[in-house]
Scaffold this motif. Sequence first.
Motif, PDB file in Angstrom:
ATOM      1  N   GLY A   1       0.810  -1.210   0.000  1.00 18.91           N
ATOM      2  CA  GLY A   1       0.000   0.000   0.000  1.00 18.91           C
ATOM      3  C   GLY A   1       0.839   1.254   0.000  1.00 18.91           C
ATOM      4  O   GLY A   1       0.498   2.244  -0.663  1.00 18.91           O
ATOM      5  N   ASN A   2       1.969   1.238   0.728  1.00 20.31           N
ATOM      6  CA  ASN A   2       2.853   2.393   0.742  1.00 20.31           C
ATOM      7  C   ASN A   2       3.424   2.675  -0.634  1.00 20.31           C
ATOM      8  O   ASN A   2       3.520   3.826  -1.057  1.00 20.31           O
ATOM      9  N   VAL A   3       3.808   1.628  -1.350  1.00 21.22           N
ATOM     10  CA  VAL A   3       4.375   1.820  -2.684  1.00 21.22           C
ATOM     11  C   VAL A   3       3.298   2.291  -3.658  1.00 21.22           C
ATOM     12  O   VAL A   3       3.511   3.199  -4.467  1.00 21.22           O
ATOM     13  N   LEU A   4       2.101   1.705  -3.554  1.00 19.45           N
ATOM     14  CA  LEU A   4       1.039   2.031  -4.509  1.00 19.45           C
ATOM     15  C   LEU A   4       0.478   3.436  -4.314  1.00 19.45           C
ATOM     16  O   LEU A   4      -0.180   3.958  -5.216  1.00 19.45           O
TER      17      LEU A   4
ATOM     18  N   ALA B   1      12.885  -3.389  -5.631  1.00 16.67           N
ATOM     19  CA  ALA B   1      14.208  -3.865  -6.042  1.00 16.67           C
ATOM     20  C   ALA B   1      15.084  -2.708  -6.503  1.00 16.67           C
ATOM     21  O   ALA B   1      16.275  -2.646  -6.172  1.00 16.67           O
ATOM     22  N   ASP B   2      14.504  -1.772  -7.258  1.00  9.16           N
ATOM     23  CA  ASP B   2      15.255  -0.598  -7.708  1.00  9.16           C
ATOM     24  C   ASP B   2      15.766   0.203  -6.520  1.00  9.16           C
ATOM     25  O   ASP B   2      16.846   0.806  -6.581  1.00  9.16           O
ATOM     26  N   ALA B   3      14.976   0.231  -5.451  1.00  4.29           N
ATOM     27  CA  ALA B   3      15.356   0.980  -4.246  1.00  4.29           C
ATOM     28  C   ALA B   3      16.170   0.143  -3.277  1.00  4.29           C
ATOM     29  O   ALA B   3      16.472   0.595  -2.164  1.00  4.29           O
ATOM     30  N   GLU B   4      16.550  -1.074  -3.673  1.00  2.86           N
ATOM     31  CA  GLU B   4      17.338  -1.977  -2.837  1.00  2.86           C
ATOM     32  C   GLU B   4      16.649  -2.269  -1.508  1.00  2.86           C
ATOM     33  O   GLU B   4      17.289  -2.334  -0.459  1.00  2.86           O
TER      34      GLU B   4
ATOM     35  N   GLY C   1      17.247   4.994   6.698  1.00  2.00           N
ATOM     36  CA  GLY C   1      17.570   4.521   5.354  1.00  2.00           C
ATOM     37  C   GLY C   1      16.447   3.720   4.736  1.00  2.00           C
ATOM     38  O   GLY C   1      16.168   3.844   3.533  1.00  2.00           O
ATOM     39  N   GLN C   2      15.767   2.896   5.555  1.00  2.00           N
ATOM     40  CA  GLN C   2      14.650   2.097   5.036  1.00  2.00           C
ATOM     41  C   GLN C   2      13.464   2.975   4.668  1.00  2.00           C
ATOM     42  O   GLN C   2      12.787   2.726   3.664  1.00  2.00           O
ATOM     43  N   ARG C   3      13.191   4.014   5.467  1.00  2.00           N
ATOM     44  CA  ARG C   3      12.116   4.950   5.117  1.00  2.00           C
ATOM     45  C   ARG C   3      12.422   5.638   3.798  1.00  2.00           C
ATOM     46  O   ARG C   3      11.549   5.803   2.942  1.00  2.00           O
ATOM     47  N   ALA C   4      13.692   6.060   3.632  1.00  2.00           N
ATOM     48  CA  ALA C   4      14.080   6.726   2.382  1.00  2.00           C
ATOM     49  C   ALA C   4      13.919   5.779   1.203  1.00  2.00           C
ATOM     50  O   ALA C   4      13.427   6.171   0.136  1.00  2.00           O
TER      51      ALA C   4
ATOM     52  N   ALA D   1      10.991   3.851  -3.625  1.00  2.00           N
ATOM     53  CA  ALA D   1      10.194   2.840  -4.336  1.00  2.00           C
ATOM     54  C   ALA D   1       8.836   3.418  -4.732  1.00  2.00           C
ATOM     55  O   ALA D   1       8.339   3.187  -5.839  1.00  2.00           O
ATOM     56  N   ARG D   2       8.228   4.182  -3.827  1.00  2.00           N
ATOM     57  CA  ARG D   2       6.937   4.824  -4.121  1.00  2.00           C
ATOM     58  C   ARG D   2       7.080   5.780  -5.298  1.00  2.00           C
ATOM     59  O   ARG D   2       6.220   5.838  -6.182  1.00  2.00           O
ATOM     60  N   ALA D   3       8.187   6.532  -5.325  1.00  2.00           N
ATOM     61  CA  ALA D   3       8.423   7.473  -6.418  1.00  2.00           C
ATOM     62  C   ALA D   3       8.660   6.741  -7.736  1.00  2.00           C
ATOM     63  O   ALA D   3       8.196   7.169  -8.796  1.00  2.00           O
TER      64      ALA D   3
END
Length: 231
Positions: free
Chosen positions: A79-82, A110-113, A157-160, A165-167
């Motif tokens: 949901g956060n990503v979408l 994956a792009d955001a590691e 770092g995980q929040r960033a 990923a959302r962006a």
Amino acid sequence: MLKGVSFQIPAGTATGIVGPSGCGKSTILALLQRLYAPTRGSITIDGVDISTMRIGDLRQSLSIVAQDPKVFPRRSVRGNVLVGTGGKLEVVAGSLEQQDIDELVRTALADAELLDFCDSLPEGLDSWVGGGGSNSAESSGDLSPNNLEGGGALSGGQRARLAIARAMARHAPLLLLDEVCSALFDVNLWSVQVVLMLCSLLTCQAFSNLDAASQVGTAANMIHCCGRLLI
């Protein structure tokens, strides 16, 4: 205050802006979003003055990761990503298989590691972040902004990375990253090179807290990822 600032960013390229705190890096991004209007001069995208564009159309073309990335704890990782899709996927959900939506989310993570971390969570993409569960804030009676938006269970770092990923899921023509370096240096900023190479504009505070060798290495990495730096 910005005076005499003029530069061009060719389509399909990335540019990094480096400077000390307060020099106007974030102001440039705010001007691009029309949070402010320049008193002189103009800002154009593809030759069109953004002041003549509908504000909704302009912001649909932008995807930004702010200095203090927000996480929505009463949503799952998925949901956060979408949230980044602006509800567009919800409109066509009937024509999309769940696996297609999950593939979009997993690609962005994956792009955001961040994919390996999310896969390690007990419920994977369905895991709630920050609040400990969908009803935790309500059951505790704590509906403060910090509880709802802080993402307290995640590191900086995980929040960033979740915000990145959302962006990325938004697939906007212009990707703006504001001071993500400070949040990601502790977990190797350059592991998200694919994101930096796809971004349009990246701001980063001057490397005064690094030794001389590290400053040279960091600047070289930024040039490799961004193509050019404005200092």
